[in-house]
Design a protein around this motif. Structure first.
Motif, short mmCIF file in Angstrom:
data_model
loop_
_atom_site.label_atom_id
_atom_site.label_comp_id
_atom_site.label_asym_id
_atom_site.label_seq_id
_atom_site.Cartn_x
_atom_site.Cartn_y
_atom_site.Cartn_z
N VAL A 103 0.83 -1.20 0.00
CA VAL A 103 0.00 0.00 0.00
C VAL A 103 0.87 1.25 0.00
CG1 VAL A 103 -1.87 -1.19 1.18
CG2 VAL A 103 -0.20 0.10 2.51
N ARG A 104 0.30 2.32 -0.52
CA ARG A 104 1.04 3.56 -0.70
C ARG A 104 0.40 4.67 0.14
NH1 ARG A 104 1.75 3.02 -7.30
NH2 ARG A 104 2.13 0.78 -7.25
N PRO A 105 1.03 5.04 1.23
CA PRO A 105 0.44 6.04 2.14
C PRO A 105 0.30 7.40 1.46
CG PRO A 105 2.23 4.83 3.21
CD PRO A 105 2.30 4.50 1.76
N ASN A 106 -0.84 8.02 1.74
CA ASN A 106 -1.08 9.42 1.35
C ASN A 106 -1.03 9.66 -0.16
OD1 ASN A 106 -1.30 10.22 4.13
ND2 ASN A 106 0.93 10.08 4.25
N LYS A 107 -1.29 8.63 -0.95
CA LYS A 107 -1.42 8.81 -2.39
C LYS A 107 -2.87 9.16 -2.70
CE LYS A 107 2.79 7.73 -3.64
NZ LYS A 107 3.69 8.71 -4.32
N PRO A 108 -3.12 10.00 -3.70
CA PRO A 108 -4.50 10.36 -4.02
C PRO A 108 -5.24 9.19 -4.65
CG PRO A 108 -3.00 11.28 -5.65
CD PRO A 108 -2.14 10.70 -4.56
N PRO A 109 -6.55 9.14 -4.49
CA PRO A 109 -7.32 8.05 -5.11
C PRO A 109 -7.32 8.16 -6.63
CG PRO A 109 -8.79 9.70 -4.19
CD PRO A 109 -7.41 10.08 -3.75
#
Length: 357
Positions: free
Chosen positions: A146-152
């Protein structure tokens, strides 16, 4: 980790701690969950086929995502201005909602450290509990896709929403991250509630951290559990309110991306019974799953008119073969409360008479 240590003691090594969550058993459970979601009619069909990658004899890695989407994470701080905090009546009830969702990129393309903010404290506690320092160093290399704080990922069609509620005391959304990320990789926005004073720790954007109220581990009673259940249901309802506001906020990155007409909920243990009550009480929740949790109070499955699934471990169901006296000693409770819990569990047997379950 801490509740696990309390049950197992300090004799097992870290590799045992990490590998006890067998991928084979996890894969079976995930398949059952997802097939159940398909049966409920608001989720897509998926399959679980990947296997874990193990480096050396004691290294553990999370299973790779099997859906078509990369997964991002974000957090939202929710304050319920209509409620006082029962554990601190001078403030309003607040909690965090952790989000897992589709994001740009390829699944499993990059890996990040798992909960880097919490690992140092976990290592400190485990070291004090007697675990070898060289084994604890492996916690620094736990990776997740998972990639923290990436936009949807923007989409012309909004994503269906799944609400999740963790187990009663000491739980945390991140303890279920494999389930939640896997769902998100198939095109869902998953919103997991961190119930303040029940979760092991809830950290807010301003840096405040509220740990579990240890008083809740003492003197269990049927009445208190019912009162706590009401808190959790209101948390879940407030979380849905917050998601609706996010969805209609042109400034928010999730603007227009949540399909609030397709909302399901599942939870583990106490969170599972919360899911049942949400299906019973909130029209926005269309279907749900209770993972290894009985009904806590006197509600009956006969009242439910929505698709719902109960899933129990044999050990959970079989504990009711013990006497009230034995259970009272096991859970530090009174026989009177145990009898009320037993009655609530027996009410769960009404599922056989409800065609929706």
């Amino acid at each position: 980790i801490s509740p696990f240590l309390q049950k197992r003691g300090t004799t097992c090594r870290v590799e045992e701690l990490l590998t006890v969550f067998s991928w084979n058993s996890m894969k079976t459970l995930l398949n059952r969950i997802f097939l159940s979601l398909v049966c409920l009619g608001i989720f897509a069909t998926i399959s679980i086929s990947s296997t874990p990658t193990v480096k050396g004899s004691s290294m553990f890695e999370f299973p790779k995502l099997t859906g078509q989407y990369a997964v991002g994470t974000a957090s939202r701080h929710v304050v319920d201005l209509a409620r006082q905090e029962p554990c601190n009546p001078s403030v309003r009830r607040e909690f965090m909602v952790e989000l897992w969702f589709p994001t740009a990129g390829k699944p499993n393309e990059t890996c990040t450290a798992y909960c880097p903010e919490e690992i140092p404290q976990a290592k400190k506690e485990l070291l004090q509990a007697g675990y070898p320092e060289e084994d604890l160093a492996q916690l620094d290399t736990l990776l997740t896709s998972v990639r923290p704080n990436k936009p949807p990922l923007q989409s012309k069609t909004p994503y269906p929403v799944i609400l999740f509620s963790h187990g009663y005391l000491g739980g945390t959304p991140w303890a279920y991250s494999v389930f939640l990320a896997e769902l998100a990789s198939y095109g869902y926005i998953v919103a997991a509630i961190a119930h303040t004073y029940f979760a092991s720790c809830v950290t807010f954007p301003d840096g405040r951290a509220i740990t579990m109220d240890m008083e809740k581990t003492q003197n269990w009673s049927f009445e208190r559990m019912c009162s706590d259940q009401d808190i959790w249901v209101k948390d879940a309802q407030c979380a849905l309110d917050a998601l609706e506001k996010i969805n209609f906020d042109p400034i928010d990155v999730f603007y227009g991306l949540l399909d609030m007409n397709k909302v399901g909920m599942f939870g583990h243990s106490f969170g599972g019974s919360t899911s049942f009550l949400m299906c019973l009480k909130d029209v926005r929740v269309k279907a749900g799953i209770n993972l290894d949790g009985s009904l806590q109070c006197n509600e009956s499955p006969k009242e439910l008119t929505k698709p719902f699934i109960f899933m129990w471990a044999d050990s959970s169901a079989n504990q009711w073969n013990m006497t009230n006296q034995e259970l009272a000693q096991k859970f530090n409770s009174s026989e009177e409360s145990i009898q009320k819990f037993r009655t609530a569990f027996e009410n769960s047997n009404d599922i056989a008479t409800n065609p929706n379950i």
